[in-house]
Design a protein around this motif. Sequence first.
Motif, PDB file in Angstrom:
ATOM      1  N   GLY A  53       0.653  -1.287   0.068  1.00  0.00           N
ATOM      2  CA  GLY A  53      -0.041  -0.104  -0.020  1.00  0.00           C
ATOM      3  C   GLY A  53       0.786   1.223   0.162  1.00  0.00           C
ATOM      4  N   PHE A  54       1.979   1.373   0.597  1.00  0.00           N
ATOM      5  CA  PHE A  54       2.585   2.509   0.537  1.00  0.00           C
ATOM      6  C   PHE A  54       3.454   2.743  -0.816  1.00  0.00           C
ATOM      7  N   MET A  55       3.719   1.727  -1.502  1.00  0.00           N
ATOM      8  CA  MET A  55       4.067   1.837  -2.893  1.00  0.00           C
ATOM      9  C   MET A  55       3.477   2.845  -3.433  1.00  0.00           C
ATOM     10  N   VAL A  56       2.079   2.859  -3.245  1.00  0.00           N
ATOM     11  CA  VAL A  56       1.129   3.646  -4.006  1.00  0.00           C
ATOM     12  C   VAL A  56       1.528   5.252  -3.567  1.00  0.00           C
ATOM     13  N   GLN A  57       1.842   5.500  -2.384  1.00  0.00           N
ATOM     14  CA  GLN A  57       2.129   6.703  -1.777  1.00  0.00           C
ATOM     15  C   GLN A  57       3.480   7.252  -2.433  1.00  0.00           C
ATOM     16  N   ILE A  58       4.387   6.149  -2.750  1.00  0.00           N
ATOM     17  CA  ILE A  58       5.863   6.582  -3.394  1.00  0.00           C
ATOM     18  C   ILE A  58       5.562   7.084  -4.847  1.00  0.00           C
ATOM     19  N   ILE A  59       4.672   6.263  -5.508  1.00  0.00           N
ATOM     20  CA  ILE A  59       4.524   6.785  -6.871  1.00  0.00           C
ATOM     21  C   ILE A  59       3.966   8.140  -6.899  1.00  0.00           C
ATOM     22  N   LYS A  60       2.559   8.419  -6.098  1.00  0.00           N
ATOM     23  CA  LYS A  60       2.193   9.643  -5.952  1.00  0.00           C
ATOM     24  C   LYS A  60       2.968  10.963  -5.549  1.00  0.00           C
ATOM     25  N   GLY A  61       3.989  10.442  -4.731  1.00  0.00           N
ATOM     26  CA  GLY A  61       5.090  11.573  -4.468  1.00  0.00           C
ATOM     27  C   GLY A  61       5.924  11.804  -5.198  1.00  0.00           C
ATOM     28  N   THR A  62       6.145  11.196  -6.200  1.00  0.00           N
ATOM     29  CA  THR A  62       6.990  11.517  -7.259  1.00  0.00           C
ATOM     30  C   THR A  62       6.524  12.769  -7.906  1.00  0.00           C
ATOM     31  N   ALA A  63       5.513  13.047  -8.143  1.00  0.00           N
ATOM     32  CA  ALA A  63       4.798  14.042  -8.647  1.00  0.00           C
ATOM     33  C   ALA A  63       5.543  15.390  -8.127  1.00  0.00           C
ATOM     34  N   LEU A  64       5.828  15.449  -6.750  1.00  0.00           N
ATOM     35  CA  LEU A  64       6.457  16.754  -6.268  1.00  0.00           C
ATOM     36  C   LEU A  64       7.684  16.969  -6.774  1.00  0.00           C
ATOM     37  N   THR A  65       8.455  15.973  -7.180  1.00  0.00           N
ATOM     38  CA  THR A  65       9.848  16.300  -7.716  1.00  0.00           C
ATOM     39  C   THR A  65       9.802  17.158  -8.887  1.00  0.00           C
ATOM     40  N   SER A  66       8.864  17.384  -9.629  1.00  0.00           N
ATOM     41  CA  SER A  66       8.699  18.411 -10.604  1.00  0.00           C
ATOM     42  C   SER A  66       9.100  19.792 -10.453  1.00  0.00           C
ATOM     43  N   VAL A  67       9.072  20.051  -9.008  1.00  0.00           N
ATOM     44  CA  VAL A  67       9.043  21.404  -8.695  1.00  0.00           C
ATOM     45  C   VAL A  67      10.870  21.791  -8.709  1.00  0.00           C
ATOM     46  N   ILE A  68      11.734  20.815  -8.752  1.00  0.00           N
ATOM     47  CA  ILE A  68      13.189  21.045  -8.770  1.00  0.00           C
ATOM     48  C   ILE A  68      13.452  20.653 -10.225  1.00  0.00           C
ATOM     49  N   GLY A  69      12.547  20.426 -11.183  1.00  0.00           N
ATOM     50  CA  GLY A  69      12.911  20.391 -12.575  1.00  0.00           C
ATOM     51  C   GLY A  69      13.294  19.053 -12.845  1.00  0.00           C
ATOM     52  N   PHE A  70      12.801  18.010 -12.144  1.00  0.00           N
ATOM     53  CA  PHE A  70      12.735  16.707 -12.733  1.00  0.00           C
ATOM     54  C   PHE A  70      11.750  16.358 -13.599  1.00  0.00           C
ATOM     55  N   ILE A  71      11.968  15.995 -14.566  1.00  0.00           N
ATOM     56  CA  ILE A  71      10.949  15.733 -15.730  1.00  0.00           C
ATOM     57  C   ILE A  71      10.239  14.233 -15.801  1.00  0.00           C
ATOM     58  N   GLU A  72       9.328  14.119 -14.522  1.00  0.00           N
ATOM     59  CA  GLU A  72       8.680  13.009 -14.726  1.00  0.00           C
ATOM     60  C   GLU A  72       7.193  13.249 -15.405  1.00  0.00           C
ATOM     61  N   ILE A  73       6.116  12.417 -15.153  1.00  0.00           N
ATOM     62  CA  ILE A  73       5.073  12.595 -15.785  1.00  0.00           C
ATOM     63  C   ILE A  73       4.293  13.852 -15.694  1.00  0.00           C
ATOM     64  N   THR A  74       4.349  14.258 -14.159  1.00  0.00           N
ATOM     65  CA  THR A  74       3.824  15.634 -13.650  1.00  0.00           C
ATOM     66  C   THR A  74       4.253  16.971 -14.679  1.00  0.00           C
TER      67      THR A  74
END
Length: 216
Positions: free
Chosen positions: A149-170
């Motif tokens: 279940g926590f793996m889901v939280q990790i996936i959703k948490g990756t969206a916040l890395t967009s604020v430092i310029g990491f180009i993931e899906i968000t």
Amino acid sequence: MVEFTFWDIAYQLLLALRWTVILSIIAFVCGGLLALALLVLRLSKLPGAVRAVSVYVQVFQGTPLLMQIFLTYFGLALMGFDTSPMVAACVCLTLYSAAYLCDIWRGCVESVPKGQWEASSSLAMSFAEQLRHVILPQAMRLGIAPTAGFMVQIIKGTALTSVIGFIEITKAGQLIANATFEPFMVYGCVAALYFALCFPLSLWSQRLERRMRPQR
């Protein structure tokens, strides 16, 4: 103005999706290894170890992940490390995951009856042998569902890395929306891709939880 079809947008988002998956896997694997080390350190009851691990967990659980990402990215730069958004994102999410997984697994270990500790101790097992052969196998069985279940939280948490310029899906969705002027369609696709990743994991977690539940 260049026109983008739905399939052009979907293709670009799928290319960015791989970085979301890669970052999630790195955060989960590295965070899991660090969490296991912290858990063993906490269970060893070395002087100051319990308090140190507890403070670490409370700091990461008591502060927003967004602030942790900023502090990691700019903190590594202040310490003289020529880092990239990818490295900063991996480091931050690893530390974040380790804090939560350590707490999840600690609860699983504490759920193992104390009699198991006493029985293994009566067999003259060392602390390491108790963990390896008796305690951790039982705790792992209890921890499978909440860990999934926590793996889901990790996936959703990756969206916040967009604020430092990491180009993931968000971040990719933001760039595409700015170029196409179709924010509803683009972010709708982004949400659908996140759902496609998280929903199967949620179902798997629920199924594991039902299977591990004691039969009455």
